[in-house]
Design an enzyme around this catalytic site. Structure first.
Site, PDB file in Angstrom:
ATOM      1  N   ASP A 162      -0.788  -5.186   9.560  1.00 13.42           N
ATOM      2  CA  ASP A 162      -1.818  -4.399  10.239  1.00 13.42           C
ATOM      3  C   ASP A 162      -1.756  -4.735  11.726  1.00 13.42           C
ATOM      4  O   ASP A 162      -1.588  -5.906  12.100  1.00 13.42           O
ATOM      5  CB  ASP A 162      -3.220  -4.788   9.764  1.00 13.42           C
ATOM      6  CG  ASP A 162      -3.610  -4.159   8.439  1.00 13.42           C
ATOM      7  OD1 ASP A 162      -2.822  -3.367   7.904  1.00 13.42           O
ATOM      8  OD2 ASP A 162      -4.691  -4.509   7.935  1.00 13.42           O
TER       9      ASP A 162
ATOM     10  N   GLU B 166       0.817  -1.213   0.000  1.00 11.02           N
ATOM     11  CA  GLU B 166       0.000   0.000   0.000  1.00 11.02           C
ATOM     12  C   GLU B 166       0.854   1.268   0.000  1.00 11.02           C
ATOM     13  O   GLU B 166       0.406   2.340   0.407  1.00 11.02           O
ATOM     14  CB  GLU B 166      -0.973  -0.019   1.187  1.00 11.02           C
ATOM     15  CG  GLU B 166      -2.005  -1.134   1.041  1.00 11.02           C
ATOM     16  CD  GLU B 166      -2.660  -1.563   2.346  1.00 11.02           C
ATOM     17  OE1 GLU B 166      -2.213  -1.091   3.419  1.00 11.02           O
ATOM     18  OE2 GLU B 166      -3.594  -2.379   2.299  1.00 11.02           O
TER      19      GLU B 166
ATOM     20  N   HIS C 158      -0.882   0.399  10.683  1.00  9.85           N
ATOM     21  CA  HIS C 158       0.207  -0.521  10.370  1.00  9.85           C
ATOM     22  C   HIS C 158       1.280  -0.514  11.448  1.00  9.85           C
ATOM     23  O   HIS C 158       1.437   0.467  12.192  1.00  9.85           O
ATOM     24  CB  HIS C 158       0.862  -0.136   9.035  1.00  9.85           C
ATOM     25  CG  HIS C 158       0.006  -0.392   7.843  1.00  9.85           C
ATOM     26  ND1 HIS C 158       0.133   0.309   6.655  1.00  9.85           N
ATOM     27  CD2 HIS C 158      -1.005  -1.277   7.639  1.00  9.85           C
ATOM     28  CE1 HIS C 158      -0.755  -0.131   5.783  1.00  9.85           C
ATOM     29  NE2 HIS C 158      -1.457  -1.097   6.357  1.00  9.85           N
TER      30      HIS C 158
END
Length: 590
Positions: free
Chosen positions: A361, A337, A527
């Site tokens: 995560d 990401e 994160h």
């Protein structure tokens, strides 16, 4: 590709400049002290490529400003990026100090009663503070005899902590962060802040559109022979797991095979984008052969890419792993990401430990009550106070399965220490699953494993806060095993095709570490990065070099090592003093 060599540590032997008996009596002791520091560092520390840390001992003692200038010229020619000044005696402070404003620096003043090395240490640190050049002071707890050539444990610990952090900072300088794509799903960490990289880390930001991967796939701008080798390796070593998609959304075997081929191509192309590939020049692609001199990268993926093309999970997982179809090798840092802030945190952990990093995560806090209510299992041992569920689709290195070992316990090791058996164990512990179509309409593959329990670990994260700039948070703890049925029950509540780590932070009963829930509740982003080992003290030292304040940690205060001038910003509230000092001095390269 970059021709810059590995950074070196310069050892500066300083001496009382008075000739006629004083200097002459100290020359050999001073040079011996410098050589002992160099030997300690080179025998204890290695760089991520596996080579020993290299020290340059200036060839003469430094007794005044002319010799200090000569040492600086010597160090610039030799590529010295970090310096340690050592002395057993009084020296002329402002005349002998390292004045390079961006070079991390430390001073060890030998604690011996015969000569006042500790007095010089105090004087020169005051000079550093007055001139705005923060330096780390190394002062042994116990007085030594002048003839004692050993380095006490407390002194060696500080020397090595400083050297590890200094080398990490130096390895980032002049390198690039490669942003492949842009902002992913509105995640702020993927809004890449060039000023942070340039002023805070000495790096630059390079950017390419994700369509560059499409172009290289379409035109065959990659090593076709390597791609064929990699596909054969994948077929032999990457075990396919269950397909979690409903029957109506499952892809055909031909489609899945096509996604494997595309995924392998993406991994090779992304690596070439980062560091270049001389074979491309031989094929007529001289520009592409150079790469972007990237020490870390990120791939946007969602959603503009993954709505149409296979996801980046294989690419991210394999690049971050310490082996691939070519064998064992240094991990690449590749963030999913395009979360550049997590990429930097991964980079910190990698440069401090030489190990692969696990991007995740920080998905859920599971209280003991919630686990027992939903599974019937009562958490015990390290996890008795609750667990943090770490899980993400792509860049969790396969090393994160915990199938490597140190002294019989699960570990993540530098690539050169990983055995062939441990490579096979990591691959055997990992299954690859067709991606969930509702997440990834373009297809692709996802990794799945569960990290072995009992592995000492640190989670960390850099955040950017308006008005404050970059700030770092971390939590030391341990990975936890759950009974298989309990793990499956909890894992099925989210995406069961992604790798999971059950992490229990070490709690203190107060503040952000009152309990495991408080750690989750005070985490600053979605994160985190998991690094093997309790590396919080090293992270704190590195952060202070770069003037990044640490606002949340559970490290023993006796292990915290920052520049000595931090004490002038407050001694009773060390967290507040850290913020004040970092604000006072500003970014290292800013």
């Amino acid at each position: 590709m970059s021709t810059r060599t590995n950074p070196r540590i310069g050892i500066r032997p300083t001496i009382d400049g008075r000739l006629g008996g004083v200097r002459e009596s100290l020359e050999e002791q001073t040079l011996s002290q410098a050589r002992a520091v160099a030997d300690l560092i080179s025998s204890s520390l290695r760089l991520p490529d596996g080579s020993a840390a290299e020290c340059i001992v200036h060839d003469t003692c430094i007794g005044g400003v002319a010799e200090a200038a000569a040492a600086e010229e010597h160090f610039l020619r030799q590529g010295v990026d970090v310096s340690i000044t050592v002395t057993p005696c009084w020296c002329y402070g402002s005349e002998t100090m390292d004045m390079n404003p961006t070079r991390p620096k430390a001073v060890w003043g030998f604690n011996g009663a015969e000569r006042p090395g500790a007095v010089y240490l105090a004087a020169v640190l005051a000079g550093h503070a007055q001139k705005g050049l923060p330096a780390f002071g190394i002062y042994g707890r116990d007085v030594q005899d002048a003839t004692d050539s050993t380095i006490p444990a407390d002194v060696s610990g500080k020397i090595l902590r400083f050297a590890r952090a200094g080398l990490a900072a130096a390895q980032m300088r002049g390198k690039s962060y490669l942003s492949i794509g842009g902002t992913s799903m509105g995640i702020a960490g993927s809004v890449v802040d060039s000023a942070f990289f340039e002023k805070g880390l000495g790096m630059r930001v390079e950017a390419v559109d994700m369509t560059e991967i499409v172009r290289r796939q379409r035109d065959g701008i990659f090593d076709g022979g390597e791609c064929e080798k990699a596909i054969r390796w994948v077929r032999e070593h990457c075990r396919e797991g269950f397909d979690a998609n409903p029957e109506a959304k499952r892809r055909t075997r031909n489609q899945l095979d096509s996604e494997w081929e595309a995924s392998v191509q993406m991994a090779i192309i992304a690596r070439d984008l980062m560091i270049g590939n001389p074979l491309l020049a031989a094929a007529g692609y001289g520009e592409e052969a150079h790469g972007h001199n990237a020490i870390a990268a990120g791939f946007q993926g969602q959603r503009q890419w993954t709505d149409a093309y296979p996801n980046g999970d294989f690419m991210e997982a394999m690049l971050n792993t310490s082996f691939d179809w070519n064998g064992r090798r240094r991990p690449f840092i590749m963030a999913t990401e395009n979360d550049a802030l997590n990429a930097v945190t991964m980079l910190f952990g990698h440069l401090l430990t030489n190990t692969a990093q696990v991007f995740a995560d920080l998905r859920t806090y599971w209280s003991p009550e919630a686990v027992e209510r939903t599974t019937g299992h009562r958490l015990q041992g390290d996890g008795a106070g609750g667990l943090l569920h770490l899980i993400n689709s792509g860049p969790a290195a396969l090393d994160g399965a915990g199938m490597q070992e140190v002294d019989g316990s699960p570990a993540i090791k530098p690539w050169w220490e990983v055995t062939d058996e441990e490579v096979e164990a990591c691959l055997s512990a990992t299954t690859w699953h067709p991606s969930i179509t509702e997440y990834f309409p373009g297809g692709g593959w996802s990794t799945r494993y569960c990290t072995r329990g009992g592995m000492p670990s640190t989670i960390a994260r850099i955040n950017l806060v308006d008005g404050l700039g970059p700030v770092l948070q971390l939590a030391e703890g341990v990975t936890v095993d759950l009974p298989e049925d309990t793990h499956d029950s909890l894992d099925q509540r989210t995406n069961p095709t992604w790798p999971t780590t059950w992490f229990a932070p070490r709690v203190t009963g107060s503040g952000a570490f009152r309990d495991a829930y408080s750690v989750m509740n005070n985490w600053g982003a979605n994160h985190c990065v998991l690094c093997y080992g309790h590396i919080g003290a090293d992270l704190i030292t590195l952060a202070s070099m770069l003037r990044i304040p640490v606002y949340m940690h559970n490290v023993d205060p006796k292990l915290v090592f920052r520049p000595s001038v931090w004490a002038a910003h407050g001694t009773s509230d060390l967290e507040g003093a850290d913020f004040r000092a970092c604000a006072n001095y500003g970014p290292l390269y800013g």
